[in-house]
Motif scaffolding. Sequence first.
Motif, PDB file in Angstrom:
ATOM      1  N   SER A 220       0.834  -1.213   0.000  1.00 19.97           N
ATOM      2  CA  SER A 220       0.000   0.000   0.000  1.00 19.97           C
ATOM      3  C   SER A 220       0.861   1.252   0.000  1.00 19.97           C
ATOM      4  N   LEU A 221       1.942   1.241   0.786  1.00 21.32           N
ATOM      5  CA  LEU A 221       2.869   2.377   0.793  1.00 21.32           C
ATOM      6  C   LEU A 221       3.544   2.532  -0.564  1.00 21.32           C
ATOM      7  N   PHE A 222       3.940   1.408  -1.161  1.00 21.43           N
ATOM      8  CA  PHE A 222       4.630   1.444  -2.453  1.00 21.43           C
ATOM      9  C   PHE A 222       3.717   1.996  -3.553  1.00 21.43           C
ATOM     10  N   VAL A 223       2.479   1.523  -3.574  1.00 18.30           N
ATOM     11  CA  VAL A 223       1.513   1.990  -4.581  1.00 18.30           C
ATOM     12  C   VAL A 223       1.307   3.496  -4.459  1.00 18.30           C
ATOM     13  N   THR A 224       1.161   3.988  -3.240  1.00 19.29           N
ATOM     14  CA  THR A 224       0.980   5.421  -3.032  1.00 19.29           C
ATOM     15  C   THR A 224       2.215   6.194  -3.477  1.00 19.29           C
ATOM     16  N   ALA A 225       3.398   5.694  -3.131  1.00 20.93           N
ATOM     17  CA  ALA A 225       4.643   6.368  -3.501  1.00 20.93           C
ATOM     18  C   ALA A 225       4.801   6.474  -5.015  1.00 20.93           C
ATOM     19  N   VAL A 226       4.330   5.465  -5.740  1.00 19.65           N
ATOM     20  CA  VAL A 226       4.434   5.469  -7.206  1.00 19.65           C
ATOM     21  C   VAL A 226       3.419   6.421  -7.830  1.00 19.65           C
ATOM     22  N   PHE A 227       2.169   6.343  -7.390  1.00 26.45           N
ATOM     23  CA  PHE A 227       1.099   7.082  -8.063  1.00 26.45           C
ATOM     24  C   PHE A 227       0.967   8.532  -7.615  1.00 26.45           C
ATOM     25  N   VAL A 228       1.509   8.876  -6.445  1.00 27.39           N
ATOM     26  CA  VAL A 228       1.327  10.227  -5.937  1.00 27.39           C
ATOM     27  C   VAL A 228       2.000  11.262  -6.843  1.00 27.39           C
ATOM     28  N   TYR A 229       2.934  10.826  -7.687  1.00 28.44           N
ATOM     29  CA  TYR A 229       3.636  11.758  -8.575  1.00 28.44           C
ATOM     30  C   TYR A 229       2.960  11.905  -9.939  1.00 28.44           C
ATOM     31  N   HIS A 230       1.896  11.159 -10.149  1.00 26.21           N
ATOM     32  CA  HIS A 230       1.237  11.199 -11.459  1.00 26.21           C
ATOM     33  C   HIS A 230      -0.225  11.614 -11.336  1.00 26.21           C
ATOM     34  N   ILE A 231      -0.551  12.295 -10.251  1.00 22.79           N
ATOM     35  CA  ILE A 231      -1.943  12.648  -9.986  1.00 22.79           C
ATOM     36  C   ILE A 231      -2.224  14.076 -10.428  1.00 22.79           C
ATOM     37  N   LYS A 232      -3.335  14.272 -11.133  1.00 21.34           N
ATOM     38  CA  LYS A 232      -3.713  15.606 -11.598  1.00 21.34           C
ATOM     39  C   LYS A 232      -4.912  16.175 -10.834  1.00 21.34           C
ATOM     40  N   ASN A 233      -5.499  15.350  -9.983  1.00 20.55           N
ATOM     41  CA  ASN A 233      -6.700  15.715  -9.238  1.00 20.55           C
ATOM     42  C   ASN A 233      -6.345  15.722  -7.746  1.00 20.55           C
ATOM     43  N   TYR A 234      -6.542  16.869  -7.054  1.00 21.07           N
ATOM     44  CA  TYR A 234      -6.105  16.949  -5.656  1.00 21.07           C
ATOM     45  C   TYR A 234      -6.937  16.090  -4.715  1.00 21.07           C
ATOM     46  N   LYS A 235      -8.206  15.840  -5.023  1.00 26.20           N
ATOM     47  CA  LYS A 235      -8.986  14.932  -4.179  1.00 26.20           C
ATOM     48  C   LYS A 235      -8.512  13.492  -4.366  1.00 26.20           C
ATOM     49  N   ARG A 236      -8.097  13.173  -5.556  1.00 27.36           N
ATOM     50  CA  ARG A 236      -7.543  11.845  -5.821  1.00 27.36           C
ATOM     51  C   ARG A 236      -6.231  11.660  -5.054  1.00 27.36           C
TER      52      ARG A 236
ATOM     53  N   SER B   3     -10.813  20.451   0.984  1.00 28.02           N
ATOM     54  CA  SER B   3     -10.814  20.300  -0.478  1.00 28.02           C
ATOM     55  C   SER B   3     -12.171  20.686  -1.056  1.00 28.02           C
ATOM     56  N   GLY B   4     -13.229  20.504  -0.253  1.00 27.78           N
ATOM     57  CA  GLY B   4     -14.556  20.950  -0.680  1.00 27.78           C
ATOM     58  C   GLY B   4     -14.607  22.458  -0.814  1.00 27.78           C
ATOM     59  N   ASN B   5     -13.954  23.167   0.104  1.00 28.48           N
ATOM     60  CA  ASN B   5     -13.874  24.627   0.002  1.00 28.48           C
ATOM     61  C   ASN B   5     -13.114  25.044  -1.253  1.00 28.48           C
ATOM     62  N   VAL B   6     -12.002  24.354  -1.523  1.00 25.84           N
ATOM     63  CA  VAL B   6     -11.199  24.661  -2.711  1.00 25.84           C
ATOM     64  C   VAL B   6     -12.037  24.463  -3.971  1.00 25.84           C
ATOM     65  N   LEU B   7     -12.794  23.376  -4.012  1.00 20.75           N
ATOM     66  CA  LEU B   7     -13.639  23.092  -5.177  1.00 20.75           C
ATOM     67  C   LEU B   7     -14.726  24.151  -5.340  1.00 20.75           C
ATOM     68  N   GLU B   8     -15.313  24.586  -4.240  1.00 12.82           N
ATOM     69  CA  GLU B   8     -16.342  25.629  -4.313  1.00 12.82           C
ATOM     70  C   GLU B   8     -15.757  26.936  -4.830  1.00 12.82           C
ATOM     71  N   LEU B   9     -14.544  27.273  -4.409  1.00  8.70           N
ATOM     72  CA  LEU B   9     -13.923  28.542  -4.796  1.00  8.70           C
ATOM     73  C   LEU B   9     -13.427  28.533  -6.236  1.00  8.70           C
ATOM     74  N   TYR B  10     -12.733  27.475  -6.614  1.00  5.85           N
ATOM     75  CA  TYR B  10     -12.079  27.435  -7.929  1.00  5.85           C
ATOM     76  C   TYR B  10     -12.918  26.737  -8.998  1.00  5.85           C
ATOM     77  N   GLY B  11     -13.887  25.912  -8.553  1.00  3.75           N
ATOM     78  CA  GLY B  11     -14.746  25.218  -9.510  1.00  3.75           C
ATOM     79  C   GLY B  11     -14.045  24.134 -10.291  1.00  3.75           C
ATOM     80  N   THR B  12     -12.926  23.627  -9.786  1.00  4.89           N
ATOM     81  CA  THR B  12     -12.177  22.580 -10.475  1.00  4.89           C
ATOM     82  C   THR B  12     -11.429  21.719  -9.470  1.00  4.89           C
ATOM     83  N   LYS B  13     -11.178  20.453  -9.859  1.00  5.17           N
ATOM     84  CA  LYS B  13     -10.380  19.548  -9.035  1.00  5.17           C
ATOM     85  C   LYS B  13      -8.958  19.400  -9.582  1.00  5.17           C
ATOM     86  N   ARG B  14      -8.678  20.063 -10.688  1.00  6.64           N
ATOM     87  CA  ARG B  14      -7.376  19.918 -11.336  1.00  6.64           C
ATOM     88  C   ARG B  14      -6.317  20.706 -10.573  1.00  6.64           C
ATOM     89  N   ILE B  15      -5.233  20.039 -10.256  1.00  4.57           N
ATOM     90  CA  ILE B  15      -4.168  20.661  -9.475  1.00  4.57           C
ATOM     91  C   ILE B  15      -3.572  21.858 -10.212  1.00  4.57           C
TER      92      ILE B  15
END
Length: 475
Positions: free
Chosen positions: A272-288, A333-345
């Motif tokens: 689980s730690l390894f999977v997170t370490a690999v994918f955390v660098y390829h994420i474009k969505n902050y909630k993801r 993150s809900g506040n961020v989404l309300e303010l910016y209207g996007t989940k894209r980092i």
Amino acid sequence: MISTLLIFPIIACILTLLIKNRKFNTFLVSLYAVVHFVITVLLTLGYGEKSVPYFAVDNTNLIFLIILSLVFLMVAVYNAGYVKNFEFPDKKISHYSFMILIFVLSMTGTLLSTDLGLAWVLVEATTLSSAYLIYFNKTKHSIEAAWKYVFICSIGIALAFVGIILLNISTGAVNSLSFAELYSHASHFDLNWLKIAFVFMLFGFGAKMGLAPIHFWLPDAHSEAPSPISALLSACLLNSAFLVIVRVFKILDIAGCADYARLMLFVMGFLSLFVTAVFVYHIKNYKRMLAYSSIENMGILAIGTALGGAAFYAVILHLIGHSLAKASFFLTSGNVLELYGTKRIKSVNGLIKADGKTGWLWVCSFLAICAFPTSVLFISEFLMIKQMIIEHKFVLCALFVILLTIILYGLGRVVVKTAFGNVSDDKAKVIEENRHKVSVCMYIPQFVMLLIVFVLGVYIPPFLNNIIKLAVGGF
């Protein structure tokens, strides 16, 4: 009191279906949160009956119940402001409130269940109720996330069911799935069948907990659900599945198969730690990104459980810290989404300048979840590292630290990028138009939870320390 916890939401659900009014339905959710919290406090203080048929509060599940109750109360406060921004008819809000009530009821029942079979049924109930909440926005991605969630968790629950059957075979003449009965006779179980049963149940309930390699539903579901639901999923649902695994782990411990169970937990925890370490660098969505952080922390809980000894105490501390910090992170993150209207980092910059309160809550939630002193997670991770060194598990210790450092950097680069800098002119206009959507009650819950996380890193009250020590006895 336990009966009230389980009956009140059923009555509230009937009322939500009869009276389809946005304010009234939201009020019922908030009322259940208050009732849930008050009853939990009273049970903690020793008032009222602590057991009814098939449900009971014991030393092990009490801390889980306290976490669920506190997070649910904070989410309900946030939800009161969040729902005002919904551009949906009252009928749909009624269904939303109905499913929240059923979802929390299912998690409460799972925690309080004294029977493995009943716990299995209630875990499945959490899937059915939360699937609608994930699908709530009815976008292309939310529909896909809901189907993936139902599909993977249904496979997981089927594997858990096979595991329960195999466990029943291993018990011989013991025709009961009561945890008390299983514990008392565990030393006489057939070990071969018991080991096979544990594999199925670990993968089955581990799918619900979000452990790799059966974690695939979690990033999609947590990122697509409304922010209050994401907070409940990460801070409460995963804990419910973890408690069932802890109960089963104790059966193997009593039966003399603890080393076998620990090996399985180590493998899934580090994976689980390894999977997170690999994918955390390829994420474009902050909630993801936050969802992958949940996978990481579930892995840490699995590793702590496998270590044993002082790490059991660390597991409970980590459970508390992660639940509160991650709930705060998702609500912010809900506040961020309300303010910016996007989940894209890449579309979020200058959060602190755009809204100082949201920006600093965002930064502080990051510091809390990444075990920055004085976060209680710093204490829990330190104790786990200490236990690895004491047991001469130096390779595992080095791997643990390296993976956590990689994940810390991955999360940190996103938080720094989104929190600091300047707001572009086009985003400034959007933020100004959306500023009214973020009300006072959408700041207070995060502040309260983060305050608890950082205070516990310095001082753990004696009464809470006693509760944690008693909970450790259930591992």
